[in-house]
Scaffold this motif. Structure first.
Motif, mmCIF file in Angstrom:
data_model
loop_
_atom_site.group_PDB
_atom_site.id
_atom_site.type_symbol
_atom_site.label_atom_id
_atom_site.label_comp_id
_atom_site.label_asym_id
_atom_site.label_seq_id
_atom_site.Cartn_x
_atom_site.Cartn_y
_atom_site.Cartn_z
ATOM 1 N N UNK A 96 0.834 -1.195 0.000
ATOM 2 C CA UNK A 96 0.000 0.000 0.000
ATOM 3 C C UNK A 96 0.869 1.245 0.000
ATOM 4 N N UNK A 97 0.548 2.197 -0.867
ATOM 5 C CA UNK A 97 1.256 3.480 -0.876
ATOM 6 C C UNK A 97 0.895 4.295 0.366
ATOM 7 N N UNK A 98 -0.349 4.159 0.819
ATOM 8 C CA UNK A 98 -0.813 4.759 2.068
ATOM 9 C C UNK A 98 -1.503 3.645 2.835
ATOM 10 N N UNK A 99 -1.070 3.390 4.047
ATOM 11 C CA UNK A 99 -1.661 2.309 4.833
ATOM 12 C C UNK A 99 -3.146 2.596 5.058
ATOM 13 N N UNK A 100 -3.967 1.624 4.696
ATOM 14 C CA UNK A 100 -5.408 1.724 4.913
ATOM 15 C C UNK A 100 -5.995 0.358 5.269
ATOM 16 N N UNK A 101 -5.170 -0.486 5.875
ATOM 17 C CA UNK A 101 -5.598 -1.851 6.164
ATOM 18 C C UNK A 101 -6.829 -1.906 7.060
ATOM 19 N N UNK A 102 -6.927 -1.001 8.021
ATOM 20 C CA UNK A 102 -8.097 -1.013 8.907
ATOM 21 C C UNK A 102 -9.378 -0.733 8.134
ATOM 22 N N UNK A 103 -9.281 0.049 7.070
ATOM 23 C CA UNK A 103 -10.446 0.392 6.250
ATOM 24 C C UNK A 103 -10.773 -0.741 5.277
ATOM 25 N N UNK A 104 -9.779 -1.183 4.521
ATOM 26 C CA UNK A 104 -10.050 -2.173 3.477
ATOM 27 C C UNK A 104 -10.359 -3.554 4.024
ATOM 28 N N UNK A 105 -9.816 -3.919 5.159
ATOM 29 C CA UNK A 105 -10.048 -5.259 5.694
ATOM 30 C C UNK A 105 -11.251 -5.341 6.628
ATOM 31 N N UNK A 106 -11.835 -4.226 6.974
ATOM 32 C CA UNK A 106 -13.051 -4.236 7.794
ATOM 33 C C UNK A 106 -14.141 -5.003 7.050
ATOM 34 N N UNK A 107 -14.767 -5.981 7.683
ATOM 35 C CA UNK A 107 -15.776 -6.775 6.986
ATOM 36 C C UNK A 107 -17.152 -6.102 6.879
ATOM 37 N N UNK A 108 -17.327 -4.965 7.530
ATOM 38 C CA UNK A 108 -18.625 -4.289 7.556
ATOM 39 C C UNK A 108 -18.597 -3.056 6.659
ATOM 40 N N UNK A 109 -19.566 -2.976 5.741
ATOM 41 C CA UNK A 109 -19.643 -1.823 4.837
ATOM 42 C C UNK A 109 -19.944 -0.558 5.633
ATOM 43 N N UNK A 110 -19.216 0.499 5.319
ATOM 44 C CA UNK A 110 -19.421 1.828 5.909
ATOM 45 C C UNK A 110 -19.188 1.891 7.420
ATOM 46 N N UNK A 111 -18.308 1.030 7.940
ATOM 47 C CA UNK A 111 -18.001 1.058 9.374
ATOM 48 C C UNK A 111 -16.784 1.929 9.681
ATOM 49 N N UNK A 112 -15.907 2.098 8.706
ATOM 50 C CA UNK A 112 -14.707 2.911 8.890
ATOM 51 C C UNK A 112 -14.280 3.410 7.514
ATOM 52 N N UNK A 113 -13.754 4.621 7.469
ATOM 53 C CA UNK A 113 -13.237 5.149 6.211
ATOM 54 C C UNK A 113 -12.029 6.022 6.508
ATOM 55 N N UNK A 114 -11.321 6.369 5.451
ATOM 56 C CA UNK A 114 -10.146 7.211 5.592
ATOM 57 C C UNK A 114 -10.583 8.649 5.352
ATOM 58 N N UNK A 115 -10.507 9.458 6.382
ATOM 59 C CA UNK A 115 -10.894 10.862 6.277
ATOM 60 C C UNK A 115 -9.695 11.660 5.784
ATOM 61 N N UNK A 116 -9.930 12.424 4.728
ATOM 62 C CA UNK A 116 -8.879 13.258 4.146
ATOM 63 C C UNK A 116 -9.132 14.706 4.544
#
Length: 144
Positions: A79-99
């Motif tokens: 990953x160019x930017x770590x986002x494992x907590x977002x992409x691996x979360x099994x629940x839709x719309x439970x976590x996202x990367x805020x910019x």
């Protein structure tokens, strides 16, 4: 604990006739406990095994087999930017990367937990820093 509304949708079941998770209450709620160690907050990427070669945990990877758990150590990341907590979360719309945009005009990123979080712990398990930057507070209700 107050009930979940609406019912959480499992990413692995999004295209199924019944995509929701059979869960009426949260297990807990995730939070970014250590933002100073979060790779996304630091603007860093991640490459390799999320928890190292000795990690014995398993995760269901939808792209591999949505129901058969795969050892995390056998699933390397790039990953160019770590986002494992977002992409691996099994629940839709439970976590996202805020910019956000910093005062100097640069982009900054921060994992943001949303109300759909059920507290399953995948984000904490997959976080590649030690101790995990994101943790689950068990049996805690949602608060904005």
């Amino acid at each position: 604990m107050p009930p979940l509304a609406p019912a959480p949708v499992l990413k692995a079941k999004e295209n199924d006739p019944e995509p929701t998770l059979n869960l009426s209450e949260r297990i807990g709620v995730a939070r970014l406990a250590h933002p100073e160690s979060c790779l996304a907050v630091q603007g860093k990427g991640f490459s390799g095994q999320a928890r190292g070669a000795g990690f014995r945990g398993h995760l269901r990877y939808v792209a591999v087999d949505r129901w058969k758990p795969v050892p995390v150590r056998d699933h390397p990341y790039q990953r160019d930017l770590c986002d494992l907590c977002v992409t691996e979360c099994p629940i839709r719309d439970a976590i996202h990367m805020k910019e956000t945009i910093a005062a100097d005009g640069s982009k900054q990123y921060r994992p943001e937990v949303l109300e759909q979080c059920v507290g399953c712990g995948v984000c904490e398990m997959i976080c590649p820093v030690e101790p995990a930057a994101i943790v689950v507070d068990q049996r805690q209700p949602w608060s904005a």
